[in-house]
Scaffold this motif. Structure first.
Motif, short mmCIF file in Angstrom:
data_model
loop_
_atom_site.label_atom_id
_atom_site.label_comp_id
_atom_site.label_asym_id
_atom_site.label_seq_id
_atom_site.Cartn_x
_atom_site.Cartn_y
_atom_site.Cartn_z
N GLY A 87 -2.33 4.18 10.61
CA GLY A 87 -3.42 5.34 11.18
C GLY A 87 -2.60 6.48 11.46
N GLY A 137 -9.26 1.04 6.11
CA GLY A 137 -10.78 0.28 6.01
C GLY A 137 -10.95 0.30 4.45
N GLU A 138 -10.89 1.27 3.87
CA GLU A 138 -10.96 1.45 2.29
C GLU A 138 -10.11 0.36 1.52
OE1 GLU A 138 -10.80 4.45 -1.20
OE2 GLU A 138 -10.31 5.13 0.41
N SER A 184 -4.92 5.99 -6.61
CA SER A 184 -5.08 5.63 -5.31
C SER A 184 -5.01 4.29 -5.11
CB SER A 184 -6.49 6.03 -4.66
OG SER A 184 -7.44 4.95 -5.33
N TYR A 235 1.34 4.46 -3.22
CA TYR A 235 0.89 5.48 -2.90
C TYR A 235 1.34 6.59 -3.96
CZ TYR A 235 0.09 10.13 -0.53
OH TYR A 235 0.14 11.28 -0.29
N VAL A 238 -10.67 -0.49 11.96
CA VAL A 238 -11.19 -0.30 10.81
C VAL A 238 -11.88 -1.25 9.75
CG1 VAL A 238 -9.57 2.18 11.05
CG2 VAL A 238 -8.89 0.01 9.73
N THR A 239 -11.79 -2.25 10.28
CA THR A 239 -11.99 -3.37 9.19
C THR A 239 -12.83 -4.29 10.29
OG1 THR A 239 -10.26 -4.81 9.58
CG2 THR A 239 -9.88 -3.48 8.14
N THR A 299 0.76 -1.37 -0.09
CA THR A 299 -0.20 -0.14 0.15
C THR A 299 0.94 1.39 0.03
OG1 THR A 299 -0.26 -0.12 2.43
CG2 THR A 299 -2.01 -1.09 1.30
N ASP A 310 1.70 2.16 6.08
CA ASP A 310 1.34 3.57 5.95
C ASP A 310 2.44 4.48 5.68
OD1 ASP A 310 -0.57 5.55 5.98
OD2 ASP A 310 -1.12 5.08 8.20
N ILE A 318 -3.01 6.52 4.41
CA ILE A 318 -3.65 5.47 3.91
C ILE A 318 -4.86 5.12 4.60
CG2 ILE A 318 -3.43 3.35 3.12
CD1 ILE A 318 -0.53 3.75 2.25
N ASP A 319 -6.01 4.97 4.14
CA ASP A 319 -7.21 4.60 4.78
C ASP A 319 -7.40 3.13 4.62
OD1 ASP A 319 -9.81 3.87 5.26
OD2 ASP A 319 -10.42 5.36 4.46
N HIS A 353 -5.55 -1.08 15.21
CA HIS A 353 -5.97 -0.36 14.24
C HIS A 353 -6.61 -0.89 13.15
CE1 HIS A 353 -6.17 3.41 12.03
NE2 HIS A 353 -5.94 2.71 11.04
#
Length: 268
Positions: free
Chosen positions: A218, A225-226, A164, A159, A265-266, A155, A183, A222-223, A261
């Motif tokens: 977090g 959850g998304e 995205s 970036y 978010v998940t 991820t 992140d 980067i999100d 975290h």
């Protein structure tokens, strides 16, 4: 999806004395370990630790491919990964400008052939400042590389390049075999540093700025959850491995905070 953790914040000795037990205490399902640490620990010791704490070996990550010796070490590492029951052998491409396409293609062939013989899946790790970096390069090497070569999608390393993280997941949905959740908190002039690395400039200031931009889940941009929701949408059901590099003090705390975290978010 099963969730794992990398051992970057642990040296070889502490992987054995505290690392594997830390991961079990934080309820991780698996672990990714660098080939150098696997070699230092030895297959018997590492295998016994994994069995004792009921931790799966998700991936053995070979080192950077700078030389023929590095290529041979990765080839030999495939058999070691297979003996330990690892699912994946991670391939870190050469830093940009170290070798030409023909040489890298030959190295990929050798490593992927060894992986096939060992019963492990080779995954190429796209990485800033490396021979496989931007989306077009990822596509090229997945298409032109050996048939058994698949993608380690990271991820944070995806970036910087215009799409995205979610778009990247959708773009490479059919190729992603393994995922790093990582992140990033871009520093000032981040795009300048990325451009330097992408152009192959030997700019250690850019390397340092990019490496130190990695942070705990977090605490960056980067999100997750998304990202995980997008992985679900494209029917990815493989491993998720949290990769943390820059927090070597109190590694157990970071291992727990990062898992916490992700769970927040998940539905993991």
């Amino acid at each position: 999806m099963n969730v794992g953790y990398t051992t970057i914040m642990y040296d070889s000795e502490s992987v054995a004395t505290t690392g594997i037990s830390d991961f079990a205490a934080c309820r991780y399902d698996g672990v990714e370990i660098g080939l150098e640490k696997v070699e230092a620990l030895g297959a018997d010791t590492l295998g016994s630790l994994l069995d004792e704490y009921d931790i799966d070996l998700f991936c053995v990550m070979a080192g950077w491919l700078n030389t023929e010796e590095d290529r041979q070490r990765a080839v030999d590492g495939a058999a070691l990964a297979g003996d330990l029951g690892s699912t994946f052998l991670g391939i870190l491409p050469p830093p940009r400008g170290v070798v030409d396409d023909e040489t890298f293609a030959e190295w990929l062939e050798d490593i992927c052939e060894a992986a096939a013989e060992a019963g492990v899946t080779p995954v190429v790790h796209h990485h800033f400042g490396a021979h496989v970096e931007q989306p077009e390069e990822i596509r090229y090497w997945l298409d032109e590389g050996p048939d058994n070569l698949e993608l380690l999608f990271d991820t944070a390393h995806y970036y910087p390049y215009g799409e995205s993280v979610g778009e990247g997941i959708e773009r490479f949905a059919d190729d992603i075999a393994y995922v790093h959740l990582k992140d990033i908190d871009p520093p000032a002039e981040f795009e300048y540093h990325i451009q330097n690395l992408t152009e192959g400039k030997k700019d250690y200031d850019s390397i340092i700025n990019c490496v130190w931009a990695f942070t705990d889940l977090g605490r960056g941009v980067i999100d997750f959850g998304e990202a995980v929701a997008t992985l679900d949408d494209v029917d990815y059901d493989g491993y998720l491995t949290i990769e943390i590099e820059n927090e070597r003090n109190h590694p157990l705390v970071h291992a727990k905070e990062n898992m916490d975290h992700l769970r927040s978010v998940t539905d993991r």
